[in-house]
Design a protein around this motif. Structure first.
Motif, PDB file in Angstrom:
ATOM      1  N   MET A   1       7.223  18.553-117.576  1.00  0.00           N
ATOM      2  CA  MET A   1       7.220  18.819-119.009  1.00  0.00           C
ATOM      3  C   MET A   1       6.006  19.464-119.606  1.00  0.00           C
ATOM      4  O   MET A   1       6.186  19.717-120.669  1.00  0.00           O
ATOM      5  N   TYR A   2       5.259  19.672-118.791  1.00  0.00           N
ATOM      6  CA  TYR A   2       3.992  20.569-119.173  1.00  0.00           C
ATOM      7  C   TYR A   2       4.340  22.095-119.193  1.00  0.00           C
ATOM      8  O   TYR A   2       3.594  22.918-119.615  1.00  0.00           O
ATOM      9  N   GLY A   3       5.554  22.280-118.602  1.00  0.00           N
ATOM     10  CA  GLY A   3       5.766  23.759-118.165  1.00  0.00           C
ATOM     11  C   GLY A   3       6.405  24.342-119.436  1.00  0.00           C
ATOM     12  O   GLY A   3       6.461  23.844-120.489  1.00  0.00           O
ATOM     13  N   GLN A   4       7.302  25.544-119.242  1.00  0.00           N
ATOM     14  CA  GLN A   4       8.125  26.155-120.116  1.00  0.00           C
ATOM     15  C   GLN A   4       9.177  25.524-120.506  1.00  0.00           C
ATOM     16  O   GLN A   4       9.690  24.506-119.847  1.00  0.00           O
ATOM     17  N   PRO A   5       9.587  25.404-121.785  1.00  0.00           N
ATOM     18  CA  PRO A   5      10.543  24.657-122.747  1.00  0.00           C
ATOM     19  C   PRO A   5      11.723  25.467-121.887  1.00  0.00           C
ATOM     20  O   PRO A   5      11.948  26.436-121.278  1.00  0.00           O
ATOM     21  N   GLY A   6      13.063  24.371-122.205  1.00  0.00           N
ATOM     22  CA  GLY A   6      14.423  24.855-121.886  1.00  0.00           C
ATOM     23  C   GLY A   6      14.554  24.553-120.149  1.00  0.00           C
ATOM     24  O   GLY A   6      15.379  25.064-119.570  1.00  0.00           O
ATOM     25  N   HIS A   7      13.713  23.752-119.571  1.00  0.00           N
ATOM     26  CA  HIS A   7      13.776  23.406-118.275  1.00  0.00           C
ATOM     27  C   HIS A   7      14.473  21.817-118.110  1.00  0.00           C
ATOM     28  O   HIS A   7      14.126  21.496-119.302  1.00  0.00           O
ATOM     29  N   ALA A   8      14.953  21.619-117.108  1.00  0.00           N
ATOM     30  CA  ALA A   8      15.403  20.235-117.150  1.00  0.00           C
ATOM     31  C   ALA A   8      14.268  19.472-116.340  1.00  0.00           C
ATOM     32  O   ALA A   8      13.855  20.045-115.197  1.00  0.00           O
ATOM     33  N   TYR A   9      14.226  18.077-116.721  1.00  0.00           N
ATOM     34  CA  TYR A   9      13.214  17.161-116.164  1.00  0.00           C
ATOM     35  C   TYR A   9      14.356  16.130-115.924  1.00  0.00           C
ATOM     36  O   TYR A   9      14.722  15.437-116.901  1.00  0.00           O
ATOM     37  N   ILE A  10      14.367  15.947-114.687  1.00  0.00           N
ATOM     38  CA  ILE A  10      15.400  14.859-114.142  1.00  0.00           C
ATOM     39  C   ILE A  10      14.595  13.843-112.887  1.00  0.00           C
ATOM     40  O   ILE A  10      13.947  14.418-112.287  1.00  0.00           O
TER      41      ILE A  10
END
Length: 190
Positions: free
Chosen positions: A67-76
């Motif tokens: 969640m602290y990383g680059q936007p547009g990634h999935a957090y599952i």
DNA sequence: TATACGATCACCT
DNA sequence: GGTGATCGTATAC
């Protein structure tokens, strides 16, 4: 086709904008040669360390790092030992926030699921069920949704007018003190 | 190492 | 309205 994929800059904005603009957009899953496409009808926002309902409220951990990383990634993540929840990371790098996908509606067939009613109504309400149907699990955690492979999102047709967006309190976060009052759940009534 | 609990769901009364 | 299933994660020891 490719140009319809939602790019990273869309997610790199205030979460309360993204969470509403994702309504009516399409969640696309490619799995074993098949493509399933479903309209997003319900979302929730989880924003920053001050949001006591957000997993990042306790700071960086191995789980919340994405969640602290680059936007547009999935957090599952897995919840209650038996379900998965799909989130889209938003905002700039190092600011932890995400949008939880809670409900979808599909117009073309989806794989057979255990819930017959969901198949008949062509909608899935609930993040756990949605992930079960679309074969989404922790293997797709941290997946880059801007790549247009396996799992991505596509813009909605701007010419089609959407019904008014309903705002309500988020679900299942009674422990979050004053944060549970925030109207950060958004629903499309089709 | 041990323990408590959760961004859920289906099924019960 | 209430409860059990079931396990990864965070926290306490």
């Amino acid at each position: 086709m490719q140009k319809n994929i939602i790019p990273r800059k869309f997610y790199s904005r205030p979460t309360l904008k993204v969470v509403q603009e994702l309504l009516g957009c399409f969640l696309v899953r490619k799995y074993r040669g098949k493509i399933w496409r479903a309209m997003i009808t319900e979302t929730e926002a989880y924003i920053g360390e001050k949001d006591l309902a957000c997993h990042a409220s306790r700071g960086r951990t191995p789980r919340t790092e994405v969640m602290y990383g680059q936007p547009g990634h999935a957090y599952i993540y897995m919840i209650y030992g038996m379900y998965h929840c799909l989130n889209i990371v938003t905002e700039k790098k190092d600011f932890p926030a995400a949008v939880l996908i809670r409900g979808i509606k599909f117009f073309s067939p989806l794989p057979e699921g255990r819930c017959r009613i969901a198949t008949e109504r062509r909608e899935l309400n609930g993040p756990g069920k949605l992930c079960t149907f679309l074969k989404i699990d922790r293997k797709l955690n941290r997946w880059d949704l801007a790549k247009g492979e396996k799992l991505w999102l596509e813009h909605r047709d701007p010419k089609i007018k959407l019904p008014k967006i309903q705002k309500s309190k988020r679900i299942g976060i009674d422990y979050a003190q004053h944060c549970r009052e925030y109207l950060w759940r958004f629903t499309l009534k089709l």
